[in-house]
Design a protein around this motif. Structure first.
Motif, PDB file in Angstrom:
ATOM      1  N   VAL A  27     -45.453 -68.153-125.916  1.00 49.03           N
ATOM      2  CA  VAL A  27     -44.112 -68.626-125.583  1.00 49.03           C
ATOM      3  C   VAL A  27     -43.804 -68.200-124.157  1.00 49.03           C
ATOM      4  O   VAL A  27     -44.059 -67.060-123.768  1.00 49.03           O
ATOM      5  CB  VAL A  27     -43.072 -68.022-126.557  1.00 49.03           C
ATOM      6  N   ASP A  28     -43.256 -69.119-123.350  1.00 51.99           N
ATOM      7  CA  ASP A  28     -42.881 -68.796-121.974  1.00 51.99           C
ATOM      8  C   ASP A  28     -41.748 -67.776-121.973  1.00 51.99           C
ATOM      9  O   ASP A  28     -40.760 -67.928-122.686  1.00 51.99           O
ATOM     10  CB  ASP A  28     -42.437 -70.049-121.235  1.00 51.99           C
ATOM     11  N   THR A  29     -41.904 -66.711-121.159  1.00 54.15           N
ATOM     12  CA  THR A  29     -40.865 -65.684-121.091  1.00 54.15           C
ATOM     13  C   THR A  29     -40.190 -65.631-119.726  1.00 54.15           C
ATOM     14  O   THR A  29     -38.990 -65.434-119.655  1.00 54.15           O
ATOM     15  CB  THR A  29     -41.446 -64.298-121.416  1.00 54.15           C
ATOM     16  N   GLN A  30     -40.943 -65.782-118.640  1.00 54.03           N
ATOM     17  CA  GLN A  30     -40.343 -65.725-117.307  1.00 54.03           C
ATOM     18  C   GLN A  30     -41.306 -66.277-116.268  1.00 54.03           C
ATOM     19  O   GLN A  30     -42.467 -66.494-116.534  1.00 54.03           O
ATOM     20  CB  GLN A  30     -39.956 -64.292-116.944  1.00 54.03           C
ATOM     21  N   CYS A  31     -40.782 -66.500-115.070  1.00 53.78           N
ATOM     22  CA  CYS A  31     -41.590 -66.921-113.932  1.00 53.78           C
ATOM     23  C   CYS A  31     -41.537 -65.837-112.867  1.00 53.78           C
ATOM     24  O   CYS A  31     -40.542 -65.134-112.724  1.00 53.78           O
ATOM     25  CB  CYS A  31     -41.025 -68.211-113.329  1.00 53.78           C
ATOM     26  N   THR A  32     -42.617 -65.705-112.144  1.00 53.96           N
ATOM     27  CA  THR A  32     -42.631 -64.785-111.007  1.00 53.96           C
ATOM     28  C   THR A  32     -43.137 -65.531-109.787  1.00 53.96           C
ATOM     29  O   THR A  32     -43.941 -66.450-109.886  1.00 53.96           O
ATOM     30  CB  THR A  32     -43.531 -63.566-111.282  1.00 53.96           C
ATOM     31  N   ASN A  33     -42.640 -65.101-108.611  1.00 51.47           N
ATOM     32  CA  ASN A  33     -43.114 -65.697-107.362  1.00 51.47           C
ATOM     33  C   ASN A  33     -44.252 -64.844-106.809  1.00 51.47           C
ATOM     34  O   ASN A  33     -44.694 -63.900-107.454  1.00 51.47           O
ATOM     35  CB  ASN A  33     -41.966 -65.867-106.367  1.00 51.47           C
ATOM     36  N   ASN A  34     -44.725 -65.177-105.611  1.00 52.26           N
ATOM     37  CA  ASN A  34     -45.858 -64.456-105.025  1.00 52.26           C
ATOM     38  C   ASN A  34     -45.562 -62.982-104.805  1.00 52.26           C
ATOM     39  O   ASN A  34     -46.475 -62.171-104.753  1.00 52.26           O
ATOM     40  CB  ASN A  34     -46.278 -65.108-103.707  1.00 52.26           C
ATOM     41  N   GLY A  35     -44.291 -62.622-104.644  1.00 51.12           N
ATOM     42  CA  GLY A  35     -43.923 -61.216-104.450  1.00 51.12           C
ATOM     43  C   GLY A  35     -43.810 -60.449-105.750  1.00 51.12           C
ATOM     44  O   GLY A  35     -43.521 -59.257-105.744  1.00 51.12           O
ATOM     45  N   GLN A  50     -33.847 -69.041-112.393  1.00 46.76           N
ATOM     46  CA  GLN A  50     -35.027 -69.665-112.994  1.00 46.76           C
ATOM     47  C   GLN A  50     -35.001 -69.504-114.511  1.00 46.76           C
ATOM     48  O   GLN A  50     -34.722 -68.438-115.028  1.00 46.76           O
ATOM     49  CB  GLN A  50     -36.300 -69.029-112.432  1.00 46.76           C
ATOM     50  N   GLN A  51     -35.298 -70.570-115.216  1.00 51.57           N
ATOM     51  CA  GLN A  51     -35.379 -70.540-116.676  1.00 51.57           C
ATOM     52  C   GLN A  51     -36.739 -69.976-117.099  1.00 51.57           C
ATOM     53  O   GLN A  51     -37.615 -69.802-116.262  1.00 51.57           O
ATOM     54  CB  GLN A  51     -35.182 -71.956-117.223  1.00 51.57           C
ATOM     55  N   PRO A  52     -36.937 -69.699-118.408  1.00 49.57           N
ATOM     56  CA  PRO A  52     -38.213 -69.126-118.843  1.00 49.57           C
ATOM     57  C   PRO A  52     -39.437 -69.979-118.493  1.00 49.57           C
ATOM     58  O   PRO A  52     -40.498 -69.439-118.223  1.00 49.57           O
ATOM     59  CB  PRO A  52     -38.063 -69.025-120.357  1.00 49.57           C
ATOM     60  N   SER A  53     -39.288 -71.310-118.483  1.00 46.48           N
ATOM     61  CA  SER A  53     -40.414 -72.166-118.109  1.00 46.48           C
ATOM     62  C   SER A  53     -40.323 -72.494-116.628  1.00 46.48           C
ATOM     63  O   SER A  53     -39.258 -72.856-116.127  1.00 46.48           O
ATOM     64  CB  SER A  53     -40.401 -73.462-118.920  1.00 46.48           C
ATOM     65  N   CYS A  54     -41.437 -72.381-115.909  1.00 43.24           N
ATOM     66  CA  CYS A  54     -41.451 -72.578-114.462  1.00 43.24           C
ATOM     67  C   CYS A  54     -41.201 -74.035-114.083  1.00 43.24           C
ATOM     68  O   CYS A  54     -41.743 -74.952-114.697  1.00 43.24           O
ATOM     69  CB  CYS A  54     -42.806 -72.164-113.892  1.00 43.24           C
ATOM     70  N   THR A  55     -40.392 -74.213-113.052  1.00 38.38           N
ATOM     71  CA  THR A  55     -40.215 -75.516-112.416  1.00 38.38           C
ATOM     72  C   THR A  55     -40.350 -75.304-110.923  1.00 38.38           C
ATOM     73  O   THR A  55     -39.686 -74.448-110.349  1.00 38.38           O
ATOM     74  CB  THR A  55     -38.826 -76.123-112.739  1.00 38.38           C
ATOM     75  N   GLY A  56     -41.236 -76.044-110.295  1.00 39.70           N
ATOM     76  CA  GLY A  56     -41.449 -75.884-108.864  1.00 39.70           C
ATOM     77  C   GLY A  56     -42.795 -75.247-108.576  1.00 39.70           C
ATOM     78  O   GLY A  56     -43.478 -74.754-109.471  1.00 39.70           O
ATOM     79  N   GLY A  57     -43.156 -75.242-107.295  1.00 37.13           N
ATOM     80  CA  GLY A  57     -44.447 -74.707-106.896  1.00 37.13           C
ATOM     81  C   GLY A  57     -44.371 -73.252-106.500  1.00 37.13           C
ATOM     82  O   GLY A  57     -43.313 -72.688-106.261  1.00 37.13           O
ATOM     83  N   GLY A  58     -45.517 -72.605-106.400  1.00 43.89           N
ATOM     84  CA  GLY A  58     -45.607 -71.225-105.951  1.00 43.89           C
ATOM     85  C   GLY A  58     -45.148 -70.210-106.974  1.00 43.89           C
ATOM     86  O   GLY A  58     -44.875 -69.068-106.637  1.00 43.89           O
ATOM     87  N   LEU A  59     -45.045 -70.596-108.243  1.00 41.08           N
ATOM     88  CA  LEU A  59     -44.595 -69.681-109.285  1.00 41.08           C
ATOM     89  C   LEU A  59     -45.702 -69.471-110.311  1.00 41.08           C
ATOM     90  O   LEU A  59     -46.514 -70.344-110.571  1.00 41.08           O
ATOM     91  CB  LEU A  59     -43.353 -70.244-109.990  1.00 41.08           C
ATOM     92  N   THR A  60     -45.701 -68.288-110.886  1.00 43.01           N
ATOM     93  CA  THR A  60     -46.663 -67.947-111.928  1.00 43.01           C
ATOM     94  C   THR A  60     -45.934 -67.850-113.257  1.00 43.01           C
ATOM     95  O   THR A  60     -44.936 -67.138-113.361  1.00 43.01           O
ATOM     96  CB  THR A  60     -47.344 -66.599-111.617  1.00 43.01           C
TER      97      THR A  60
END
Length: 80
Positions: free
Chosen positions: A38-46, A53-63
């Protein structure tokens, strides 16, 4: 064949049938618990969570960070 021996055999057969039935019911509950990611969170490069941001990633550069959960929404031990 004596009647005592016949009673013992019938009792043994009934006991074995009851054990098979009880073990069959116990195994049925295990098949219902499906562990799924289950998706819990997104993180960026830092390594930070972007604001809004919602639990499911939208957009580029996110993990996408996910967690294995059972149907009750809990993370079972040893499955993450």
């Amino acid at each position: 064949m004596t009647s005592r021996l016949m009673v013992r055999r019938v009792a043994t057969a009934l006991g074995a049938g009851a054990a098979v039935f009880a073990l069959g019911l116990g195994g049925a509950g295990i098949a219902d618990a499906k562990i799924q990611p289950v998706d819990t969170q997104c993180t960026n490069n830092g390594g930070n969570q972007p604001g809004g941001q919602q639990p499911s990633c939208t957009g580029g550069g996110l993990t996408q960070e996910s967690e294995n959960q059972n149907p009750a929404g809990h993370a079972p031990p040893g499955h993450n």
